[in-house]
Scaffold this motif. Structure first.
Motif, PDB file in Angstrom:
ATOM      1  N   ILE A  65     -68.947  22.910  45.168  1.00  0.00           N
ATOM      2  CA  ILE A  65     -70.340  23.266  44.889  1.00  0.00           C
ATOM      3  C   ILE A  65     -71.278  22.162  45.364  1.00  0.00           C
ATOM      4  O   ILE A  65     -72.337  22.436  45.955  1.00  0.00           O
ATOM      5  CB  ILE A  65     -70.521  23.545  43.382  1.00  0.00           C
ATOM      6  N   TYR A  66     -70.901  20.921  45.122  1.00  0.00           N
ATOM      7  CA  TYR A  66     -71.708  19.784  45.595  1.00  0.00           C
ATOM      8  C   TYR A  66     -71.865  19.843  47.120  1.00  0.00           C
ATOM      9  O   TYR A  66     -72.979  19.712  47.647  1.00  0.00           O
ATOM     10  CB  TYR A  66     -71.050  18.473  45.186  1.00  0.00           C
ATOM     11  N   SER A  67     -70.748  20.054  47.824  1.00  0.00           N
ATOM     12  CA  SER A  67     -70.783  20.105  49.282  1.00  0.00           C
ATOM     13  C   SER A  67     -71.606  21.293  49.776  1.00  0.00           C
ATOM     14  O   SER A  67     -72.319  21.195  50.780  1.00  0.00           O
ATOM     15  CB  SER A  67     -69.354  20.187  49.832  1.00  0.00           C
ATOM     16  N   LEU A  68     -71.508  22.420  49.071  1.00  0.00           N
ATOM     17  CA  LEU A  68     -72.269  23.601  49.474  1.00  0.00           C
ATOM     18  C   LEU A  68     -73.761  23.406  49.237  1.00  0.00           C
ATOM     19  O   LEU A  68     -74.588  23.850  50.047  1.00  0.00           O
ATOM     20  CB  LEU A  68     -71.759  24.827  48.713  1.00  0.00           C
ATOM     21  N   PHE A  69     -74.122  22.738  48.151  1.00  0.00           N
ATOM     22  CA  PHE A  69     -75.532  22.441  47.924  1.00  0.00           C
ATOM     23  C   PHE A  69     -76.063  21.497  48.997  1.00  0.00           C
ATOM     24  O   PHE A  69     -77.218  21.607  49.423  1.00  0.00           O
ATOM     25  CB  PHE A  69     -75.732  21.818  46.546  1.00  0.00           C
ATOM     26  N   GLU A  70     -75.223  20.568  49.441  1.00  0.00           N
ATOM     27  CA  GLU A  70     -75.619  19.682  50.539  1.00  0.00           C
ATOM     28  C   GLU A  70     -75.901  20.476  51.811  1.00  0.00           C
ATOM     29  O   GLU A  70     -76.729  20.074  52.635  1.00  0.00           O
ATOM     30  CB  GLU A  70     -74.512  18.669  50.827  1.00  0.00           C
ATOM     31  N   SER A  71     -75.192  21.589  51.960  1.00  0.00           N
ATOM     32  CA  SER A  71     -75.369  22.434  53.151  1.00  0.00           C
ATOM     33  C   SER A  71     -76.426  23.507  52.951  1.00  0.00           C
ATOM     34  O   SER A  71     -76.491  24.466  53.728  1.00  0.00           O
ATOM     35  CB  SER A  71     -74.025  23.098  53.501  1.00  0.00           C
ATOM     36  N   LEU A 125     -81.226  30.219  36.665  1.00  0.00           N
ATOM     37  CA  LEU A 125     -81.228  28.885  36.066  1.00  0.00           C
ATOM     38  C   LEU A 125     -81.307  27.806  37.139  1.00  0.00           C
ATOM     39  O   LEU A 125     -82.053  26.823  36.999  1.00  0.00           O
ATOM     40  CB  LEU A 125     -79.972  28.694  35.215  1.00  0.00           C
ATOM     41  N   LEU A 126     -80.544  27.983  38.214  1.00  0.00           N
ATOM     42  CA  LEU A 126     -80.565  26.994  39.292  1.00  0.00           C
ATOM     43  C   LEU A 126     -81.933  26.936  39.968  1.00  0.00           C
ATOM     44  O   LEU A 126     -82.385  25.859  40.377  1.00  0.00           O
ATOM     45  CB  LEU A 126     -79.489  27.331  40.324  1.00  0.00           C
ATOM     46  N   TYR A 127     -82.578  28.075  40.071  1.00  0.00           N
ATOM     47  CA  TYR A 127     -83.900  28.112  40.694  1.00  0.00           C
ATOM     48  C   TYR A 127     -84.882  27.203  39.953  1.00  0.00           C
ATOM     49  O   TYR A 127     -85.705  26.519  40.585  1.00  0.00           O
ATOM     50  CB  TYR A 127     -84.410  29.549  40.707  1.00  0.00           C
ATOM     51  N   PHE A 128     -84.770  27.164  38.625  1.00  0.00           N
ATOM     52  CA  PHE A 128     -85.715  26.379  37.839  1.00  0.00           C
ATOM     53  C   PHE A 128     -85.310  24.911  37.704  1.00  0.00           C
ATOM     54  O   PHE A 128     -86.182  24.044  37.590  1.00  0.00           O
ATOM     55  CB  PHE A 128     -85.875  26.999  36.446  1.00  0.00           C
ATOM     56  N   VAL A 129     -84.013  24.610  37.701  1.00  0.00           N
ATOM     57  CA  VAL A 129     -83.591  23.227  37.450  1.00  0.00           C
ATOM     58  C   VAL A 129     -83.287  22.458  38.729  1.00  0.00           C
ATOM     59  O   VAL A 129     -83.326  21.222  38.726  1.00  0.00           O
ATOM     60  CB  VAL A 129     -82.372  23.167  36.512  1.00  0.00           C
ATOM     61  N   ALA A 130     -82.979  23.150  39.828  1.00  0.00           N
ATOM     62  CA  ALA A 130     -82.560  22.482  41.059  1.00  0.00           C
ATOM     63  C   ALA A 130     -83.560  21.448  41.565  1.00  0.00           C
ATOM     64  O   ALA A 130     -83.158  20.371  42.028  1.00  0.00           O
ATOM     65  CB  ALA A 130     -82.267  23.517  42.149  1.00  0.00           C
ATOM     66  N   PRO A 131     -84.872  21.707  41.481  1.00  0.00           N
ATOM     67  CA  PRO A 131     -85.817  20.712  42.005  1.00  0.00           C
ATOM     68  C   PRO A 131     -85.816  19.392  41.229  1.00  0.00           C
ATOM     69  O   PRO A 131     -86.344  18.392  41.730  1.00  0.00           O
ATOM     70  CB  PRO A 131     -87.178  21.418  41.873  1.00  0.00           C
ATOM     71  N   TYR A 132     -85.243  19.373  40.040  1.00  0.00           N
ATOM     72  CA  TYR A 132     -85.357  18.195  39.186  1.00  0.00           C
ATOM     73  C   TYR A 132     -84.052  17.414  39.036  1.00  0.00           C
ATOM     74  O   TYR A 132     -84.041  16.369  38.379  1.00  0.00           O
ATOM     75  CB  TYR A 132     -85.841  18.620  37.790  1.00  0.00           C
ATOM     76  N   LEU A 133     -82.963  17.905  39.619  1.00  0.00           N
ATOM     77  CA  LEU A 133     -81.674  17.249  39.436  1.00  0.00           C
ATOM     78  C   LEU A 133     -81.109  16.768  40.767  1.00  0.00           C
ATOM     79  O   LEU A 133     -81.206  17.466  41.779  1.00  0.00           O
ATOM     80  CB  LEU A 133     -80.662  18.221  38.802  1.00  0.00           C
ATOM     81  N   PRO A 134     -80.506  15.577  40.786  1.00  0.00           N
ATOM     82  CA  PRO A 134     -79.773  15.165  41.990  1.00  0.00           C
ATOM     83  C   PRO A 134     -78.572  16.074  42.200  1.00  0.00           C
ATOM     84  O   PRO A 134     -78.107  16.744  41.267  1.00  0.00           O
ATOM     85  CB  PRO A 134     -79.347  13.723  41.667  1.00  0.00           C
ATOM     86  N   LEU A 135     -78.024  16.093  43.411  1.00  0.00           N
ATOM     87  CA  LEU A 135     -76.993  17.065  43.756  1.00  0.00           C
ATOM     88  C   LEU A 135     -75.748  16.960  42.879  1.00  0.00           C
ATOM     89  O   LEU A 135     -75.155  17.967  42.502  1.00  0.00           O
ATOM     90  CB  LEU A 135     -76.599  16.909  45.232  1.00  0.00           C
ATOM     91  N   GLY A 136     -75.358  15.738  42.557  1.00  0.00           N
ATOM     92  CA  GLY A 136     -74.178  15.561  41.717  1.00  0.00           C
ATOM     93  C   GLY A 136     -74.353  16.189  40.350  1.00  0.00           C
ATOM     94  O   GLY A 136     -73.470  16.919  39.860  1.00  0.00           O
ATOM     95  N   MET A 137     -75.496  15.924  39.730  1.00  0.00           N
ATOM     96  CA  MET A 137     -75.775  16.506  38.420  1.00  0.00           C
ATOM     97  C   MET A 137     -75.947  18.025  38.516  1.00  0.00           C
ATOM     98  O   MET A 137     -75.544  18.758  37.618  1.00  0.00           O
ATOM     99  CB  MET A 137     -77.024  15.873  37.816  1.00  0.00           C
TER     100      MET A 137
END
Length: 252
Positions: free
Chosen positions: A129-135, A52-64
């Motif tokens: 999770i937000y911080s890890l996505f930033e990294s 799910l993250l693979y498909f939605v990650a490109p379209y959402l800001p990190l917080g969302m």
């Protein structure tokens, strides 16, 4: 083989809200295979989340994206483990004698300590999770965190006595032994062998399980379903925190 399949389906039906419309017999063998399947179910949940993250990650800001991740985790499990987390928080927050703690945990009404504990749990998960996505956390990392968390619950179920001779934990525990813990560990060992970058999770989860087991034994004298749910939720938060520390202070 049939008992293995039935046990796996029972584990999926119990631990998730994934629709599996199959009626499975509950007996000694299927219940043992269900316990053995806990970490495998965690792997499946992590895989679903990663897709799910693979498909939605490109379209959402990190917080969302972080909030979406936490929301999917709750949706996949139906909040089952969160219920246990809140019940245990209410019991601990009451500072009541042990028998009263058990009564509080059985009460379907969630108290103030449960709501506060839920708020902080979800908040800390979202922040990590937000911080890890930033990294640039690999999205498949959740597979390992979910698997280790559920393996931890299996270890506690086998290692600790049942608090009461009734309830879900008693029904699960009375048919299992240490060998079932080894079976449960096989898929976790397999994925770590394939991805050795996650070896750091092994000692960290050993520490988590040991200290949580001691705490449960001191505070409750044994394990029950709510405490197993707490172990899973706490294990996921622990995995996120350890991964954040590892990326920030070791890799960086």
């Amino acid at each position: 083989m049939k008992q293995l399949i039935f046990g796996f389906i029972l584990a999926v039906q119990f631990l998730t809200r994934i629709p599996v419309p199959v009626s499975c017999p509950w007996n000694k063998n299927t219940s043992r295979w269900a316990i053995r399947s806990y970490p495998l179910v965690g792997i499946i949940l992590g895989f679903i989340l990663a897709v799910l993250l693979y498909f939605v990650a490109p379209y959402l800001p990190l917080g969302m994206l972080a909030l979406f991740t936490v929301s999917v985790c709750v949706w996949l499990t139906g909040g089952l483990h969160l219920d246990g987390w809140m019940d245990v928080a209410d019991a601990i927050g009451s500072n009541a004698p042990l028998e009263r703690k058990w009564e509080i945990m059985k009460d379907p009404v969630v108290g103030s300590f449960g709501h506060i504990a839920l708020l902080f749990l979800l908040a800390w998960k979202t922040i990590f999770i937000y911080s890890l996505f930033e990294s640039d956390l690999p999205i498949y990392s959740f597979i390992f965190i979910f698997a280790f968390s559920r393996l931890g619950a299996v270890v506690l179920l086998i290692a600790l006595p049942a608090a009461k001779k009734q309830g879900l934990a008693w029904e699960w525990r009375k048919n299992v032994n240490k060998l079932d813990g080894l079976y449960a560990a096989i898929p976790v060992i397999g994925i770590v062998w394939l991805f050795p970058d996650f070896l750091y999770l092994i000692p960290s989860y050993i520490v988590f399980i040991v200290f949580l087991g001691i705490w449960v034994k001191v505070k409750f004298k044994g394990i029950n379903g709510d405490l197993l749910g707490t172990a899973i939720e706490g294990g996921e938060l622990w995995g996120l925190a350890i991964t954040w520390i590892y990326i920030l202070f070791v890799i960086a």
